[in-house]
Scaffold this motif. Structure first.
Motif, PDB file in Angstrom:
ATOM      1  N   ASP A 176      -3.869  -5.408 -11.242  1.00 28.17           N
ATOM      2  CA  ASP A 176      -4.803  -5.258 -10.043  1.00 28.17           C
ATOM      3  C   ASP A 176      -4.015  -5.099  -8.772  1.00 28.17           C
ATOM      4  OD1 ASP A 176      -6.954  -5.179  -8.267  1.00 28.17           O
ATOM      5  OD2 ASP A 176      -8.025  -6.287  -9.258  1.00 28.17           O
ATOM      6  N   VAL A 177      -4.036  -3.949  -7.997  1.00 24.60           N
ATOM      7  CA  VAL A 177      -3.179  -4.046  -6.909  1.00 24.60           C
ATOM      8  C   VAL A 177      -4.113  -4.847  -5.597  1.00 24.60           C
ATOM      9  CG1 VAL A 177      -1.937  -1.831  -7.293  1.00 24.60           C
ATOM     10  CG2 VAL A 177      -4.410  -1.689  -6.079  1.00 24.60           C
ATOM     11  N   GLY A 178      -5.121  -4.975  -5.794  1.00 29.29           N
ATOM     12  CA  GLY A 178      -5.962  -5.908  -5.026  1.00 29.29           C
ATOM     13  C   GLY A 178      -5.708  -7.339  -5.102  1.00 29.29           C
ATOM     14  N   PHE A 204       5.073  -6.538  -2.083  1.00 26.36           N
ATOM     15  CA  PHE A 204       4.908  -5.598  -1.102  1.00 26.36           C
ATOM     16  C   PHE A 204       5.568  -4.579  -1.904  1.00 26.36           C
ATOM     17  CE2 PHE A 204       4.082  -8.579   2.634  1.00 26.36           C
ATOM     18  CZ  PHE A 204       2.897  -8.254   2.572  1.00 26.36           C
ATOM     19  N   GLU A 205       6.904  -4.586  -2.127  1.00 22.55           N
ATOM     20  CA  GLU A 205       7.793  -3.402  -2.800  1.00 22.55           C
ATOM     21  C   GLU A 205       6.789  -2.893  -4.086  1.00 22.55           C
ATOM     22  OE1 GLU A 205      12.193  -4.684  -1.918  1.00 22.55           O
ATOM     23  OE2 GLU A 205      11.248  -5.447  -3.716  1.00 22.55           O
ATOM     24  N   GLU A 206       6.202  -3.613  -4.849  1.00 21.01           N
ATOM     25  CA  GLU A 206       5.487  -3.166  -5.903  1.00 21.01           C
ATOM     26  C   GLU A 206       4.136  -2.208  -5.543  1.00 21.01           C
ATOM     27  OE1 GLU A 206       4.347  -6.121  -9.025  1.00 21.01           O
ATOM     28  OE2 GLU A 206       6.447  -6.761  -9.198  1.00 21.01           O
ATOM     29  N   ILE A 207       3.505  -2.534  -4.636  1.00 22.53           N
ATOM     30  CA  ILE A 207       2.330  -2.074  -4.112  1.00 22.53           C
ATOM     31  C   ILE A 207       2.291  -1.234  -3.004  1.00 22.53           C
ATOM     32  CG2 ILE A 207       0.992  -4.134  -5.028  1.00 22.53           C
ATOM     33  CD1 ILE A 207       0.506  -4.887  -2.234  1.00 22.53           C
ATOM     34  N   ALA A 208       3.359  -0.972  -2.548  1.00 24.32           N
ATOM     35  CA  ALA A 208       3.461   0.007  -1.513  1.00 24.32           C
ATOM     36  C   ALA A 208       3.119   1.510  -1.610  1.00 24.32           C
ATOM     37  CB  ALA A 208       4.908  -0.095  -0.841  1.00 24.32           C
ATOM     38  N   PRO A 209       3.578   1.902  -2.998  1.00 19.99           N
ATOM     39  CA  PRO A 209       3.289   3.237  -3.169  1.00 19.99           C
ATOM     40  C   PRO A 209       1.684   3.701  -3.299  1.00 19.99           C
ATOM     41  CG  PRO A 209       5.151   2.569  -4.371  1.00 19.99           C
ATOM     42  CD  PRO A 209       4.552   1.379  -3.850  1.00 19.99           C
ATOM     43  N   ALA A 210       0.976   2.396  -3.843  1.00 24.18           N
ATOM     44  CA  ALA A 210      -0.320   2.630  -4.410  1.00 24.18           C
ATOM     45  C   ALA A 210      -1.256   2.517  -2.996  1.00 24.18           C
ATOM     46  CB  ALA A 210      -0.573   1.401  -5.379  1.00 24.18           C
ATOM     47  N   TYR A 211      -0.600   1.967  -2.034  1.00 24.70           N
ATOM     48  CA  TYR A 211      -1.436   1.686  -0.693  1.00 24.70           C
ATOM     49  C   TYR A 211      -1.437   2.559   0.340  1.00 24.70           C
ATOM     50  CZ  TYR A 211      -3.810  -2.717  -1.693  1.00 24.70           C
ATOM     51  OH  TYR A 211      -4.792  -3.547  -2.331  1.00 24.70           O
ATOM     52  N   ARG A 212      -0.426   3.663  -0.016  1.00 30.13           N
ATOM     53  CA  ARG A 212      -0.415   4.482   1.227  1.00 30.13           C
ATOM     54  C   ARG A 212      -1.656   5.591   1.421  1.00 30.13           C
ATOM     55  NH1 ARG A 212       4.734   4.887   2.975  1.00 30.13           N
ATOM     56  NH2 ARG A 212       6.212   4.119   1.560  1.00 30.13           N
ATOM     57  N   GLY A 213      -2.160   5.764   2.439  1.00 29.46           N
ATOM     58  CA  GLY A 213      -3.365   6.368   2.841  1.00 29.46           C
ATOM     59  C   GLY A 213      -4.573   5.384   2.639  1.00 29.46           C
ATOM     60  N   PRO A 248      -7.103   2.212   3.538  1.00 29.29           N
ATOM     61  CA  PRO A 248      -7.507   1.598   4.861  1.00 29.29           C
ATOM     62  C   PRO A 248      -6.659   0.154   4.982  1.00 29.29           C
ATOM     63  CG  PRO A 248      -9.526   2.138   3.473  1.00 29.29           C
ATOM     64  CD  PRO A 248      -8.602   2.261   2.627  1.00 29.29           C
ATOM     65  N   GLN A 249      -6.299  -0.280   4.006  1.00 30.92           N
ATOM     66  CA  GLN A 249      -5.358  -1.738   4.167  1.00 30.92           C
ATOM     67  C   GLN A 249      -3.953  -1.189   4.456  1.00 30.92           C
ATOM     68  OE1 GLN A 249      -7.282  -0.809   1.459  1.00 30.92           O
ATOM     69  NE2 GLN A 249      -8.034  -2.696   0.446  1.00 30.92           N
ATOM     70  N   ALA A 250      -3.596   0.064   4.282  1.00 26.71           N
ATOM     71  CA  ALA A 250      -2.143   0.328   4.243  1.00 26.71           C
ATOM     72  C   ALA A 250      -1.413  -0.053   5.684  1.00 26.71           C
ATOM     73  CB  ALA A 250      -2.001   1.812   4.241  1.00 26.71           C
ATOM     74  N   GLU A 251      -2.268   0.067   6.744  1.00 26.16           N
ATOM     75  CA  GLU A 251      -1.628  -0.249   8.091  1.00 26.16           C
ATOM     76  C   GLU A 251      -1.222  -1.739   8.251  1.00 26.16           C
ATOM     77  OE1 GLU A 251      -3.017  -0.368  12.814  1.00 26.16           O
ATOM     78  OE2 GLU A 251      -3.924   1.037  11.335  1.00 26.16           O
ATOM     79  N   LYS A 252      -2.084  -2.732   7.847  1.00 21.22           N
ATOM     80  CA  LYS A 252      -1.792  -3.876   8.017  1.00 21.22           C
ATOM     81  C   LYS A 252      -0.582  -4.382   7.054  1.00 21.22           C
ATOM     82  CE  LYS A 252      -3.757  -8.651   7.338  1.00 21.22           C
ATOM     83  NZ  LYS A 252      -4.834  -9.515   7.172  1.00 21.22           N
ATOM     84  N   MET A 253      -0.794  -3.786   5.765  1.00 16.68           N
ATOM     85  CA  MET A 253       0.239  -4.114   4.630  1.00 16.68           C
ATOM     86  C   MET A 253       1.661  -3.568   4.873  1.00 16.68           C
ATOM     87  SD  MET A 253       1.028  -2.689   1.018  1.00 16.68           S
ATOM     88  CE  MET A 253       2.291  -1.520   1.972  1.00 16.68           C
ATOM     89  N   PHE A 254       1.580  -2.466   5.425  1.00 14.41           N
ATOM     90  CA  PHE A 254       3.263  -1.874   6.088  1.00 14.41           C
ATOM     91  C   PHE A 254       3.747  -2.655   7.233  1.00 14.41           C
ATOM     92  CE2 PHE A 254       1.833   1.626   3.376  1.00 14.41           C
ATOM     93  CZ  PHE A 254       2.982   1.893   2.507  1.00 14.41           C
ATOM     94  N   TYR A 255       2.796  -3.163   7.925  1.00 12.46           N
ATOM     95  CA  TYR A 255       3.191  -3.948   9.059  1.00 12.46           C
ATOM     96  C   TYR A 255       3.804  -5.381   8.547  1.00 12.46           C
ATOM     97  CZ  TYR A 255       3.204  -7.062  13.299  1.00 12.46           C
ATOM     98  OH  TYR A 255       3.602  -7.947  14.098  1.00 12.46           O
ATOM     99  N   MET A 256       3.140  -6.002   7.653  1.00 14.31           N
ATOM    100  CA  MET A 256       3.384  -7.231   7.218  1.00 14.31           C
ATOM    101  C   MET A 256       4.680  -7.163   6.303  1.00 14.31           C
ATOM    102  SD  MET A 256      -0.041  -9.140   5.922  1.00 14.31           S
ATOM    103  CE  MET A 256      -0.595  -7.921   4.947  1.00 14.31           C
ATOM    104  N   PHE A 257       4.869  -5.814   5.501  1.00 12.45           N
ATOM    105  CA  PHE A 257       6.145  -5.578   4.759  1.00 12.45           C
ATOM    106  C   PHE A 257       7.115  -5.216   5.777  1.00 12.45           C
ATOM    107  CE2 PHE A 257       7.406  -2.396   1.547  1.00 12.45           C
ATOM    108  CZ  PHE A 257       8.442  -2.964   0.963  1.00 12.45           C
TER     109      PHE A 257
END
Length: 264
Positions: free
Chosen positions: A28-30, A52-61, A63-72
């Protein structure tokens, strides 16, 4: 009381480890995102990166992607993985140009490359890249709160390049390649007119000209001695350094003496 506190901390540690392992194994990526965010907030950036390295591809596009990639990106930066941080911050700024974090991300991306700059004696490819990135940031965000720091970093990097160029020019004198030393030092003085190494550069310019002259065949010696005398004048006009003046005066006396043979 201390034993109870230690027991609570120990239980808490094992519980958190257990939650982390469960998140890693979860499909579950969530669940993974929540754990990575929690770890990030706790300052456990290495563990957060793994998720983050595991879930990055799944989160592109998403709504949470912006926050996630900033934290990454921040996680890489906080763990001093500057190549990866620079790449992630640049990618973030490109992907989210309207983000409230884009200015900071652009600065930290440039800052990451400046952190990769090696000592002046090594190859300076990363230094040149950092200089370009910092200048781009300053040009795009001239009123940013980060400009003062960006300018300070830029000065450190440009000073490093200046020192590299100077030391390379001076090295020709050290290895007795006086012709190349004269050309390299002339180019350095021309390219960096306000350099703090000017006096020293002019001294080694004179030293190279003098040594080239006295090691020349007779047919070239007179012209080269005259050129050395000109180099002496340029040094004296531009230095108050007592040591340089004394050594230069000694060279001038020898130049004048050597020139006498051509006046007969």
């Amino acid at each position: 009381m201390k034993k109870i506190l230690c027991y609570i901390l120990l239980v808490s540690f094992f519980c958190s480890c257990s939650e982390y392992q469960k998140a890693l194994k979860s499909e579950d990526v969530g669940v993974k995102y929540e754990m990575a965010s929690k770890l990030y907030d706790l300052g456990k950036f290495e563990k957060a990166i793994r998720i983050f390295e595991e879930i990055a591809p799944a989160y592109r596009g998403k709504p949470q992607a912006e926050k996630m990639f900033y934290m990454f990106a921040q996680s890489y930066y906080r763990t001093k993985q500057y190549y990866l941080a620079g790449y992630q911050f640049e990618s973030f700024a490109s992907s989210y140009p309207k983000s409230e974090k884009v200015e900071e991300a652009s600065f930290l991306g440039a800052k990451s490359y400046s952190k990769l700059s090696p000592v002046y004696s090594l190859d300076q490819a990363d230094t040149f890249k950092a200089i370009n990135k910092l200048q781009e940031f300053i040009d795009v965000y001239p009123n940013s709160e980060f400009v003062t720091e960006a300018n300070a970093d830029l000065k450190i990097l440009t000073d490093k390049i200046e020192k590299k160029v100077y030391e390379n020019a001076k090295e020709y004198n050290t290895i007795s390649d006086y012709k190349s030393a004269i050309v390299a030092l002339d180019n350095f003085i021309s390219d960096y007119p306000g350099t703090k190494y000017k006096e020293e550069a002019l001294f080694f310019r004179l030293d190279s000209a003098y040594r080239l002259a006295i090691n020349s065949v007779v047919s070239k010696m007179q012209d080269r001695l005259i050129n050395a005398k000109v180099a002496y004048g340029n040094l004296i006009k531009n230095t108050e350094n007592k040591e340089y003046r004394e050594k230069a005066d000694e060279m001038l006396a020898k130049i004048e003496k050597d020139l006498q043979q051509f006046s007969k």
